[in-house]
Design a protein around this motif. Structure first.
Motif, PDB file in Angstrom:
ATOM      1  N   ARG A   3      35.972 -80.725 -13.428  1.00 25.61           N
ATOM      2  CA  ARG A   3      36.022 -81.485 -14.680  1.00 25.61           C
ATOM      3  C   ARG A   3      34.733 -82.282 -14.878  1.00 25.61           C
ATOM      4  N   ARG A   4      34.200 -82.850 -13.814  1.00 22.75           N
ATOM      5  CA  ARG A   4      32.977 -83.642 -13.927  1.00 22.75           C
ATOM      6  C   ARG A   4      31.799 -82.783 -14.380  1.00 22.75           C
ATOM      7  N   PHE A   5      31.631 -81.616 -13.779  1.00 20.73           N
ATOM      8  CA  PHE A   5      30.522 -80.732 -14.169  1.00 20.73           C
ATOM      9  C   PHE A   5      30.718 -80.188 -15.584  1.00 20.73           C
ATOM     10  N   GLN A   6      31.955 -79.825 -15.909  1.00 17.34           N
ATOM     11  CA  GLN A   6      32.227 -79.289 -17.245  1.00 17.34           C
ATOM     12  C   GLN A   6      31.979 -80.351 -18.309  1.00 17.34           C
ATOM     13  N   GLN A   7      32.373 -81.593 -18.006  1.00 23.80           N
ATOM     14  CA  GLN A   7      32.153 -82.703 -18.926  1.00 23.80           C
ATOM     15  C   GLN A   7      30.664 -82.922 -19.161  1.00 23.80           C
ATOM     16  N   ARG A   8      29.880 -82.844 -18.085  1.00 24.98           N
ATOM     17  CA  ARG A   8      28.442 -83.056 -18.225  1.00 24.98           C
ATOM     18  C   ARG A   8      27.815 -81.962 -19.083  1.00 24.98           C
ATOM     19  N   PRO A  60      37.167 -74.919 -21.730  1.00 25.40           N
ATOM     20  CA  PRO A  60      37.515 -75.152 -20.322  1.00 25.40           C
ATOM     21  C   PRO A  60      37.651 -76.621 -19.974  1.00 25.40           C
ATOM     22  N   LEU A  61      36.885 -77.493 -20.644  1.00 28.55           N
ATOM     23  CA  LEU A  61      37.017 -78.927 -20.374  1.00 28.55           C
ATOM     24  C   LEU A  61      38.405 -79.414 -20.785  1.00 28.55           C
ATOM     25  N   ALA A  62      38.879 -78.989 -21.945  1.00 29.24           N
ATOM     26  CA  ALA A  62      40.234 -79.362 -22.361  1.00 29.24           C
ATOM     27  C   ALA A  62      41.258 -78.864 -21.349  1.00 29.24           C
ATOM     28  N   SER A  63      41.036 -77.659 -20.832  1.00 27.29           N
ATOM     29  CA  SER A  63      41.943 -77.110 -19.819  1.00 27.29           C
ATOM     30  C   SER A  63      41.893 -77.921 -18.532  1.00 27.29           C
ATOM     31  N   ASP A  64      40.693 -78.324 -18.111  1.00 31.14           N
ATOM     32  CA  ASP A  64      40.562 -79.148 -16.909  1.00 31.14           C
ATOM     33  C   ASP A  64      41.321 -80.469 -17.071  1.00 31.14           C
ATOM     34  N   ILE A  65      41.215 -81.061 -18.253  1.00 33.06           N
ATOM     35  CA  ILE A  65      41.898 -82.325 -18.521  1.00 33.06           C
ATOM     36  C   ILE A  65      43.411 -82.121 -18.490  1.00 33.06           C
TER      37      ILE A  65
END
Length: 306
Positions: free
Chosen positions: A104-109, A131-136
């Protein structure tokens, strides 16, 4: 990963070139003049890492991506789309290792860089946002997942990317289900159907699945009655099952109308039970034998309206 939930991305290390004034804009803009161009050695190193990443096994993704990130951070800086593209590789490697926090941290960045440098409607930004929404969502932060997925759906629809918008609204529906917001879940499911119908026919499995989900939410009480009747019929309690199924038919008819697929299904099953009960009365040897189980609208382990 959840529902289909999932918009995936296969990142690569694209070359950053100036497209020229007459060429269409490419996925990544030219390197700004305040960022130095890579040296010949750095360019060769980046090309080598990119080649190795393209064919890397899952366990090799993270060390190769870190090697690329070190070169790109020195060459382009930490906030360039090329560097962000490597954050996506790092997120992929973290997911493969089961480290969802790092993913999530890498995807957010990556998403933040794409959003700031390319804008919220750019395809790279949209592809990173899914994918960030999925990670969240997988982290259990369902309210934040709804906000992120809704934002993605709005931006994707504005760009005519209805396939992305439909999948994002599907994630909104699943997250709304997790927090018990049936109104939002229904609204999201109906939007999935509307978006999907712009790119595929009404008889496709995807459209039918989401239409059934929306209908089930509209007629949640009828669904509960239908499934209760099925359980009673399986236990051989036909008289009770017939009465409950008749109530289910009435509830479906009120919520969805007489011509809806679920209304017709309930009506057909009611007729079958009535005929089955008649056969059991006429054939003494069959008394006490449990009839075949009625089909369930929602299996016990399936995500369904609550």
């Amino acid at each position: 990963m959840a529902i289909g939930l999932l918009l995936t991305l296969a990142p690569g290390l694209a070359e950053a070139q100036d497209p020229g004034p007459t060429e269409p804009v490419r996925a990544f803009p030219a390197i700004p003049p305040d960022i130095r161009m890579p040296s010949a050695d750095e360019a060769r190193a980046l090309a080598d890492v990119a080649d190795r990443l393209a064919g890397a096994a899952r366990e090799d993704i993270t060390p190769l991506a870190r090697e690329a990130l070190a070169i790109e951070t020195l060459t382009y800086g930490p906030s360039h789309p090329e560097t962000a593209n490597t954050y996506l590789w790092l997120a992929m490697g973290a997911r493969s290792a089961g480290d969802l926090v790092a993913a999530r941290r890498f995807q957010q960045r990556a998403y933040e860089v794409f959003d700031a440098r390319l804008g919220p409607l750019h395809r790279s930004t949209l592809d990173a946002q899914g994918p960030l929404a999925s990670d969240i969502y997988m982290a259990g932060d369902f309210e934040a997942a709804i906000d992120m997925a809704q934002n993605l759906a709005d931006h994707a629809a504005a760009e005519g990317e209805n396939d992305i918008a439909a999948k994002a609204m599907g994630m909104v529906a699943f997250a709304a289900q997790q927090i018990g917001n049936r109104t939002l879940e229904l609204e999201a499911a109906q939007k999935v159907v509307a978006l999907a119908l712009t790119i595929q026919g009404p008889e496709t499995e995807y459209v039918q699945r989401w239409q059934n989900h929306a209908d089930g939410l509209l007629a949640a009480d009828a669904v509960d009655l239908y499934n209760e009747a099925g359980s009673l019929a399986s236990a051989g309690r036909l008289d009770e099952a017939i009465d409950i199924l008749a109530r289910s038919v009435e509830a479906f008819n009120r919520a969805l109308g007489p011509d809806n697929r679920l209304t017709r299904l309930a009506r057909e099953e009611h007729g079958k039970l009535v005929r089955q009960a008649g056969r059991l009365i006429d054939v003494p040897a069959a008394k006490g034998r449990a009839p075949p189980a009625r089909p369930r609208l929602f299996d016990p382990g399936e995500a369904r309206p609550r």
